[in-house]
Design a protein around this motif. Sequence first.
Motif, PDB file in Angstrom:
ATOM      1  N   ALA A  54     -31.255  21.025 -21.062  1.00 17.77           N
ATOM      2  CA  ALA A  54     -30.552  19.769 -20.774  1.00 17.77           C
ATOM      3  C   ALA A  54     -30.390  19.602 -19.264  1.00 17.77           C
ATOM      4  O   ALA A  54     -30.596  18.506 -18.729  1.00 17.77           O
ATOM      5  CB  ALA A  54     -29.194  19.778 -21.474  1.00 17.77           C
ATOM      6  N   LEU A  81     -32.219  20.904 -16.801  1.00 15.78           N
ATOM      7  CA  LEU A  81     -33.494  20.616 -16.128  1.00 15.78           C
ATOM      8  C   LEU A  81     -33.902  19.166 -16.349  1.00 15.78           C
ATOM      9  O   LEU A  81     -34.256  18.441 -15.403  1.00 15.78           O
ATOM     10  CB  LEU A  81     -34.569  21.579 -16.634  1.00 15.78           C
ATOM     11  N   SER A  82     -33.810  18.759 -17.636  1.00 15.98           N
ATOM     12  CA  SER A  82     -34.259  17.403 -17.936  1.00 15.98           C
ATOM     13  C   SER A  82     -33.379  16.382 -17.247  1.00 15.98           C
ATOM     14  O   SER A  82     -33.863  15.366 -16.713  1.00 15.98           O
ATOM     15  CB  SER A  82     -34.223  17.171 -19.448  1.00 15.98           C
ATOM     16  N   ASN A  83     -32.065  16.645 -17.242  1.00 13.17           N
ATOM     17  CA  ASN A  83     -31.159  15.723 -16.553  1.00 13.17           C
ATOM     18  C   ASN A  83     -31.485  15.639 -15.066  1.00 13.17           C
ATOM     19  O   ASN A  83     -31.537  14.549 -14.485  1.00 13.17           O
ATOM     20  CB  ASN A  83     -29.709  16.189 -16.741  1.00 13.17           C
ATOM     21  N   GLN A 126     -34.275  16.282 -13.516  1.00 11.81           N
ATOM     22  CA  GLN A 126     -35.548  15.602 -13.271  1.00 11.81           C
ATOM     23  C   GLN A 126     -35.408  14.099 -13.503  1.00 11.81           C
ATOM     24  O   GLN A 126     -36.001  13.276 -12.786  1.00 11.81           O
ATOM     25  CB  GLN A 126     -36.635  16.218 -14.143  1.00 11.81           C
ATOM     26  N   ALA A 127     -34.603  13.755 -14.519  1.00 10.66           N
ATOM     27  CA  ALA A 127     -34.362  12.330 -14.760  1.00 10.66           C
ATOM     28  C   ALA A 127     -33.670  11.713 -13.540  1.00 10.66           C
ATOM     29  O   ALA A 127     -34.028  10.625 -13.081  1.00 10.66           O
ATOM     30  CB  ALA A 127     -33.511  12.147 -16.011  1.00 10.66           C
ATOM     31  N   ARG A 130     -33.781  12.714 -10.478  1.00 18.12           N
ATOM     32  CA  ARG A 130     -34.737  12.585  -9.376  1.00 18.12           C
ATOM     33  C   ARG A 130     -35.546  11.309  -9.542  1.00 18.12           C
ATOM     34  O   ARG A 130     -35.811  10.567  -8.615  1.00 18.12           O
ATOM     35  CB  ARG A 130     -35.636  13.816  -9.331  1.00 18.12           C
ATOM     36  N   ARG A 131     -35.953  11.051 -10.803  1.00 23.75           N
ATOM     37  CA  ARG A 131     -36.740   9.841 -11.041  1.00 23.75           C
ATOM     38  C   ARG A 131     -35.899   8.585 -10.767  1.00 23.75           C
ATOM     39  O   ARG A 131     -36.395   7.606 -10.209  1.00 23.75           O
ATOM     40  CB  ARG A 131     -37.235   9.820 -12.486  1.00 23.75           C
ATOM     41  N   PHE A 132     -34.624   8.649 -11.197  1.00 21.99           N
ATOM     42  CA  PHE A 132     -33.781   7.483 -10.936  1.00 21.99           C
ATOM     43  C   PHE A 132     -33.656   7.234  -9.446  1.00 21.99           C
ATOM     44  O   PHE A 132     -33.703   6.088  -8.963  1.00 21.99           O
ATOM     45  CB  PHE A 132     -32.377   7.698 -11.533  1.00 21.99           C
ATOM     46  N   GLN A 148     -36.536   5.566  -7.584  1.00 22.51           N
ATOM     47  CA  GLN A 148     -36.782   4.139  -7.827  1.00 22.51           C
ATOM     48  C   GLN A 148     -36.335   3.338  -6.603  1.00 22.51           C
ATOM     49  O   GLN A 148     -35.446   3.784  -5.852  1.00 22.51           O
ATOM     50  CB  GLN A 148     -36.012   3.688  -9.077  1.00 22.51           C
ATOM     51  N   GLU A 168     -25.734   5.759 -13.167  1.00 24.17           N
ATOM     52  CA  GLU A 168     -26.457   6.579 -14.144  1.00 24.17           C
ATOM     53  C   GLU A 168     -26.622   7.994 -13.589  1.00 24.17           C
ATOM     54  O   GLU A 168     -26.416   8.979 -14.313  1.00 24.17           O
ATOM     55  CB  GLU A 168     -27.824   5.923 -14.425  1.00 24.17           C
ATOM     56  N   GLU A 192     -23.486   9.909 -13.821  1.00 30.16           N
ATOM     57  CA  GLU A 192     -23.250  10.371 -15.194  1.00 30.16           C
ATOM     58  C   GLU A 192     -24.104  11.598 -15.494  1.00 30.16           C
ATOM     59  O   GLU A 192     -23.646  12.564 -16.130  1.00 30.16           O
ATOM     60  CB  GLU A 192     -23.590   9.225 -16.149  1.00 30.16           C
ATOM     61  N   ILE A 193     -25.351  11.526 -14.983  1.00 31.38           N
ATOM     62  CA  ILE A 193     -26.241  12.658 -15.198  1.00 31.38           C
ATOM     63  C   ILE A 193     -25.659  13.916 -14.576  1.00 31.38           C
ATOM     64  O   ILE A 193     -25.644  14.981 -15.194  1.00 31.38           O
ATOM     65  CB  ILE A 193     -27.640  12.338 -14.593  1.00 31.38           C
ATOM     66  N   ASP A 243     -23.023  15.393 -16.707  1.00 34.80           N
ATOM     67  CA  ASP A 243     -23.604  16.111 -17.851  1.00 34.80           C
ATOM     68  C   ASP A 243     -24.155  17.464 -17.420  1.00 34.80           C
ATOM     69  O   ASP A 243     -24.028  18.463 -18.136  1.00 34.80           O
ATOM     70  CB  ASP A 243     -24.725  15.273 -18.481  1.00 34.80           C
ATOM     71  N   GLU A 276     -23.098  21.028 -18.965  1.00 31.86           N
ATOM     72  CA  GLU A 276     -24.059  21.938 -19.592  1.00 31.86           C
ATOM     73  C   GLU A 276     -24.077  23.277 -18.883  1.00 31.86           C
ATOM     74  O   GLU A 276     -24.220  24.337 -19.510  1.00 31.86           O
ATOM     75  CB  GLU A 276     -25.463  21.314 -19.578  1.00 31.86           C
ATOM     76  N   ALA A 319     -26.805  17.340 -26.271  1.00 30.88           N
ATOM     77  CA  ALA A 319     -26.984  17.345 -24.810  1.00 30.88           C
ATOM     78  C   ALA A 319     -28.459  17.279 -24.457  1.00 30.88           C
ATOM     79  O   ALA A 319     -28.880  16.516 -23.568  1.00 30.88           O
ATOM     80  CB  ALA A 319     -26.353  18.592 -24.214  1.00 30.88           C
ATOM     81  N   VAL A 320     -29.269  18.064 -25.164  1.00 34.66           N
ATOM     82  CA  VAL A 320     -30.713  18.083 -24.901  1.00 34.66           C
ATOM     83  C   VAL A 320     -31.320  16.721 -25.221  1.00 34.66           C
ATOM     84  O   VAL A 320     -32.129  16.174 -24.464  1.00 34.66           O
ATOM     85  CB  VAL A 320     -31.375  19.205 -25.730  1.00 34.66           C
ATOM     86  N   ALA A 323     -30.437  14.254 -22.548  1.00 35.16           N
ATOM     87  CA  ALA A 323     -31.131  14.480 -21.269  1.00 35.16           C
ATOM     88  C   ALA A 323     -32.604  14.070 -21.357  1.00 35.16           C
ATOM     89  O   ALA A 323     -33.144  13.410 -20.459  1.00 35.16           O
ATOM     90  CB  ALA A 323     -31.003  15.951 -20.876  1.00 35.16           C
ATOM     91  N   ARG A 382     -33.040  10.391 -21.548  1.00 32.16           N
ATOM     92  CA  ARG A 382     -32.801   9.843 -20.208  1.00 32.16           C
ATOM     93  C   ARG A 382     -34.056  10.010 -19.324  1.00 32.16           C
ATOM     94  O   ARG A 382     -34.527   9.075 -18.665  1.00 32.16           O
ATOM     95  CB  ARG A 382     -31.633  10.590 -19.610  1.00 32.16           C
ATOM     96  N   LEU A 383     -34.642  11.229 -19.380  1.00 32.06           N
ATOM     97  CA  LEU A 383     -35.818  11.531 -18.555  1.00 32.06           C
ATOM     98  C   LEU A 383     -36.991  10.640 -18.935  1.00 32.06           C
ATOM     99  O   LEU A 383     -37.633  10.018 -18.074  1.00 32.06           O
ATOM    100  CB  LEU A 383     -36.189  13.011 -18.731  1.00 32.06           C
ATOM    101  N   ASP A 388     -40.880  18.063 -16.399  1.00 31.68           N
ATOM    102  CA  ASP A 388     -41.081  16.650 -16.752  1.00 31.68           C
ATOM    103  C   ASP A 388     -42.548  16.239 -16.647  1.00 31.68           C
ATOM    104  O   ASP A 388     -43.049  15.493 -17.475  1.00 31.68           O
ATOM    105  CB  ASP A 388     -40.187  15.751 -15.900  1.00 31.68           C
TER     106      ASP A 388
END
Lengths: 726, 201
Positions: free
Chosen positions: A520, A522-524, A526-527, A529-531, A534, A541, A544-545, A548, A552, B13-14, B17, B20-21, B107
Amino acid sequence: MTPAPVPPRPHAPGVRASLALLVLACVLPVAVVAAMLIADFYHRERAQLIDGTVARARAIIAATDRDIESTQLALQILSTSYLLRNQDLAGFHQRATGLVGQLGADSIVLLDTDGTLLLSTRRPYGAPLARLGRAPLLQRILAGGRPGVSDLFTGPLNGKPIFSIGVPVRRDGAIVMTLNAIYTPEHLQHVLGEQQLPAQWRASILDTDGRVVTRSHELATYAGQQVSPALRRQLAGASESGLESRTLDGQDVYVVYSRSPRTGWTAVLGIPRAELTARLSSTLAWLVAATVAALAAGLGLAWLLGGRIARSVQALVAPARAVGAGGIPAIPPLHFREANQLGNALREAALSMQRARSGMRESEQQLALAANAAHLGIWTRELRSDTIWASDQWRALFGFGAHQPLTLDAMLAKVHPDDRAAVQRTLQDTLHGAPRYDMEYRLLPAGGGPRWIASHGSVEFDEQGRPLRVRGVSLDITARKQAELELQQKQKEVTHLARVAMLGELSGALAHELNQPLTAILSNAQAARRFLAQPEPDLPEVAEILIDIVAEDKRAGDIIQRLRRLFGKQDMPRQRLDARELADGVIRLVRNDLIQHGLSVRAELGDEPLAIQADPVQLQQVLINLLMNACDAQAAPPASDGVIVLRCARDGANALFSVIDHGAGIAPDLLPRIFDPFTTTKARGMGLGLSICRSIATAHQGTLWAHNNPDGGASFHLRLPLADAP
Amino acid sequence: MSGLVHLVDDQPAVRKALARLLGAAGFTVRAYAGAQDFLDALEDGAGGCLVLDLSMPGMDGLALQQALAARAPQLPIIFLTGHGDIDSGVRAMKLGAADFLTKPVDDARLIAAIEAALEQQRQLHSADAELADIRQRLATLTPRETEVLELLVEGLLNKQVAAALGTVEKTVKVHRARVMAKMQVRSPTALVRLVDRARRG
């Protein structure tokens, strides 16, 4: 316990008196019966005698009647003599004189109807004669016209008592004269003589007036005497009877009489009363003599036998006392087999007592030996006098000298201060009915470290149930205590190792558990970073990430913290915790492992908090172990639903954890020993898991048990007391 | 770059996330908390691809893959797993999984896998459209014409077809012309290729 002595009976009879009573009881009834038989026999014999005597009286009177009748017959024949018809009185006198001898009469007289004596053979014919007047007999003859006999009267010619037998003399049918034969009493004496009566008997014939006509004894004296009026009255009754009376010569007799209906005369027989009762008396005398003899013999024998029995019994008194004193008594020869048997029994008892004593001595010696070898201190405390006796071993153990006086306080002073109150309380309890106790405490000897003592006491009570004394043994268990402590340490290590091994099995699942927050995060990131890349970043957002990500990260930290605690070697202190939270935490730890096995846990935790006092790490270890076992059981054959239930519920004053699976269940032969160490069904298992779980449960005052479910699978239950339980 | 991505993961949570990604990467994401939720929401002929967590309580990833083989065989599946379980990976790939990635997943790798899957899906979709066209043309033939077609594809001459069907060559010629017209081909060779394509499916 010895039975209370039997109090002697106040008047216990002696052997002799008892035997004398027995003799009396045997002889007297027989004597009484014999006396009754004798009396009965006497009465029968007397009645027989009286009957026989009446017959004899009857015979006497009958003989008298016959005598008189024959005289009358002779007189009647004479009255028809032609000499009389011819008025030849001289000739008739001569004829009559000739007949007097034949009749045995005193004389024959002829009377005129008016009583004038016409002639008498006693006087020569023609001699002047007395005028007799109308005597009663003359009147009876004139009135009845039949012969008769007179009563005794005094003869006018000879002045002696005489009686007269008369017949009427008829001429042409009318009575003109009476012809009479005069008899003296001696005449009838032959009648009595013919009866041959016993010499002592008295026999007499009485006329109608009760005068003695004739008599067997002393006739001359008593002829013409009248018997007593009383007897006369009695004789006037029945014609035949018997009665007690007294003879004229003063003898006591039994009188039997028979009266003639013809003459009115009575034959009287007097049996001397002495004769009647003589046989009875003599028989009774014999009986009395025999009874007395039997009694004398019986009592003598009783005296002799009683003496022997008493001597035999008394002879055993001394040997019995000797047995009591522990000796082997000499048994003197005795008169009776039973007494000899008793003597032998006493001797055997003495021998077996001696053997028992020597056995007891030996076991005492053995006990002392054993007590010494085992360093066992023996002691006795008398509660009444509050005195203590203790063996040398005990004194050595507690550090008392051989002759040092022992008191409870002195003993307590040697006990470790931390244990003293408990020891004192236990000793106090023995005064209030506790029948025994076991305790362990420490001593602080003068030199050296503390010693551990195990003490066992047992209370003896008196008959009223009051404590009398306490006996006990004390034992130095310091070595054992040390071993126990070491064992406890070892057990702790084993428990820890088991936990580490268990967690090793779980490691894959734990890695997965840790993987989730990492994924969670890592994905958050990376998300985010993408946000941010932009052209117009969505900053809320991103914020919020980041929240989270932090959450986690904390979760991952928690998992690591929990693991570190479980891996930690130190046990955690007991603490108050909610059983449901504990169960929930365990589910979190094993969830992934179960998922990997295709299983899931259903938590049934209830709504009510269940506060227990426990080491959370150890309890988690137990629950994880149970869940993993359930998982293995359920995974081996694919289970129907793949659900394992972990239930946590209140059970009275306890919290009850239940782990329920629906696998193959526990093999029946394995069920009784699944909690034993080194029992395992797993190829790689040590078989320690459940055994450690049980020791953890026991250390928490709880119980852990298992059973197979009726609908398949097995259930494990762990019951722990609630922290607030009374 | 766009496309529909179905995401199934039991961990909130996963799930959050990843959604979102993938959303940030420009995909349309539909997230589901479990396999059953996804099956319940699945429409016939759904497009896109499926990002699926391997280990889940209840129905796990492999079970869902088997269920989908019947209901939506064209849906490419990308598995995510918490640990590199080789056995599960081999099984998933044998059953036609598009990819098998371990968590935490980078990602770039995930997005590349999703795009490859979507491309494959698109290709599959166009091939499917051609085949459907041929089948539609075949469906317009009468039974007699179908019989003639099959015999022609076998390589028989008109005369031989007539003998086989018990008719005259002239009639067969008429049927043949009509089959060629309906199937929109000019040569018998093209007809054979069409029928062969349809039969291979």
